[in-house]
Write an enzyme that holds these catalytic residues in place. Structure first.
Site, mmCIF file in Angstrom:
data_model
loop_
_atom_site.group_PDB
_atom_site.id
_atom_site.type_symbol
_atom_site.label_atom_id
_atom_site.label_comp_id
_atom_site.label_asym_id
_atom_site.label_seq_id
_atom_site.Cartn_x
_atom_site.Cartn_y
_atom_site.Cartn_z
ATOM 1 N N PHE A 102 0.839 -1.191 0.000
ATOM 2 C CA PHE A 102 0.000 0.000 0.000
ATOM 3 C C PHE A 102 0.879 1.247 0.000
ATOM 4 O O PHE A 102 2.051 1.192 0.354
ATOM 5 C CB PHE A 102 -0.922 0.022 1.231
ATOM 6 C CG PHE A 102 -1.841 -1.168 1.320
ATOM 7 C CD1 PHE A 102 -3.093 -1.146 0.728
ATOM 8 C CD2 PHE A 102 -1.439 -2.326 1.975
ATOM 9 C CE1 PHE A 102 -3.935 -2.245 0.799
ATOM 10 C CE2 PHE A 102 -2.268 -3.432 2.048
ATOM 11 C CZ PHE A 102 -3.524 -3.380 1.456
ATOM 12 N N ASP A 150 7.077 -25.468 6.646
ATOM 13 C CA ASP A 150 6.258 -25.985 7.747
ATOM 14 C C ASP A 150 4.890 -25.293 7.770
ATOM 15 O O ASP A 150 4.577 -24.450 6.925
ATOM 16 C CB ASP A 150 7.026 -25.758 9.050
ATOM 17 C CG ASP A 150 6.530 -26.626 10.206
ATOM 18 O OD1 ASP A 150 5.566 -27.395 10.017
ATOM 19 O OD2 ASP A 150 7.111 -26.523 11.303
ATOM 20 N N GLN A 154 4.426 -17.464 6.577
ATOM 21 C CA GLN A 154 4.018 -16.368 5.694
ATOM 22 C C GLN A 154 5.201 -15.947 4.826
ATOM 23 O O GLN A 154 6.267 -15.607 5.335
ATOM 24 C CB GLN A 154 3.533 -15.172 6.523
ATOM 25 C CG GLN A 154 3.491 -13.845 5.768
ATOM 26 C CD GLN A 154 2.493 -13.843 4.613
ATOM 27 O OE1 GLN A 154 1.510 -14.597 4.630
ATOM 28 N NE2 GLN A 154 2.727 -13.003 3.629
ATOM 29 N N HIS A 157 5.208 -10.953 -0.906
ATOM 30 C CA HIS A 157 5.356 -10.798 -2.352
ATOM 31 C C HIS A 157 6.813 -10.533 -2.747
ATOM 32 O O HIS A 157 7.580 -9.929 -2.006
ATOM 33 C CB HIS A 157 4.433 -9.702 -2.888
ATOM 34 C CG HIS A 157 4.621 -8.354 -2.253
ATOM 35 N ND1 HIS A 157 3.778 -7.302 -2.505
ATOM 36 C CD2 HIS A 157 5.539 -7.883 -1.373
ATOM 37 C CE1 HIS A 157 4.175 -6.238 -1.817
ATOM 38 N NE2 HIS A 157 5.242 -6.586 -1.128
ATOM 39 N N ASN A 158 7.183 -11.058 -3.916
ATOM 40 C CA ASN A 158 8.507 -10.869 -4.531
ATOM 41 C C ASN A 158 9.634 -11.609 -3.823
ATOM 42 O O ASN A 158 10.807 -11.415 -4.166
ATOM 43 C CB ASN A 158 8.879 -9.379 -4.604
ATOM 44 C CG ASN A 158 7.767 -8.515 -5.139
ATOM 45 O OD1 ASN A 158 7.143 -8.852 -6.144
ATOM 46 N ND2 ASN A 158 7.481 -7.405 -4.470
ATOM 47 N N SER A 176 10.095 -9.051 -0.944
ATOM 48 C CA SER A 176 11.310 -8.786 -1.730
ATOM 49 C C SER A 176 12.584 -9.285 -1.070
ATOM 50 O O SER A 176 13.683 -8.887 -1.482
ATOM 51 C CB SER A 176 11.429 -7.290 -2.046
ATOM 52 O OG SER A 176 10.296 -6.824 -2.747
#
Length: 246
Positions: A102, A150, A154, A157-158, A176
């Site tokens: 965002f 596992d 999380q 992105h990238n 990233s």
């Protein structure tokens, strides 16, 4: 009336799969050996290789590709992704959803950054239950061959993860980040955005990586430092604590 007719035509393009009773779109390319269990759905232009198994409640989104002999568990959500051969995707995994990006415009409004690329999962990868892998925004999110992830992990992105890596439960990797080959992240390790970690690095549980790690070896702590340095820090803290209480 036109919308109603269009909706009926769209539904008619979905049919029941002969092996397992799931639903598939006519435009999907599905090998005859594939199992699609009741309650699963395969959307338009998806490609499923030989001997793929799709568990009940799973959604395979439009244009998703799944390689041969891959096993997808129950209630998995796949979108904007390519899954390699001989993978195991456990229950509740989400792959290819938008990343957390965002920005604030000149009026102070929080606006969403476009997330238009894919997630690419290599061959022989295993992903634990309820883990999430976001799609890319400026490059594809990549998980290398033979890597093992596992439960409850999380991956932002990238992110690019090399081959034969191991990520233990509750690891969080921000967007990233770049991780080399044969990297092991202990439970609840956190990696900040845009950080690079060299190949053959091992991080102790609960460590936090704030800056690049350029040399192979063992690391630990908050922030992560070479393991012998972290152990000295812990020993010094224990000695200091004993002096204060004595």
């Amino acid at each position: 009336m036109l919308l109603y007719v269009s909706d009926i035509e769209s539904r008619q393009q979905f049919q029941k799969w002969h092996n397992g009773g799931g639903i598939f779109h006519q435009s999907a390319c599905i090998d005859s050996t594939v199992l699609i269990e009741v309650g699963a759905i395969v959307h338009s232009k998806a490609v499923l290789g030989a001997n793929v198994c799709i568990g009940s409640g799973t959604v395979v989104g439009p244009a998703v590709t799944i390689g041969q002999s891959t096993n997808i568990g129950f209630n998995v959500a796949l979108s904007n992704c390519i899954i390699g051969d001989s993978c195991i995707i456990h229950n509740g995994v989400c792959i290819g959803q938008d990343g957390f990006g965002f920005f604030v415009d000149e009026h102070g409004n929080m606006l969403k950054k476009p997330q238009l690329l894919n997630a690419r999962i290599g061959n022989h990868v295993e992903i634990g239950a309820n883990s999430c892998i976001d799609r890319g925004s400026w490059r594809d999110t990549v998980i290398g061959d033979h890597s093992k992830i596992d439960n409850l992990v999380q991956i932002g992105h990238n992110v690019a993860i090399g081959k034969s890596c191991m990520l233990c439960g509750q690891v969080g990797i921000a967007g990233s980040a770049t991780i080399g080959d044969y990297v092991t992240l202990g439970g609840r390790v956190a990696v900040r955005d845009h950080v690079s970690i060299a190949s053959k690095v091992r991080l102790a549980a609960n460590s936090c990586v704030f800056k690049d790690i350029t040399e192979p070896g063992d690391y630990g702590g908050f922030p992560a430092v070479p393991i012998h340095e972290w152990r000295r820090q812990v020993a010094n803290q224990i000695r200091s604590s004993k002096k204060r209480t004595s």
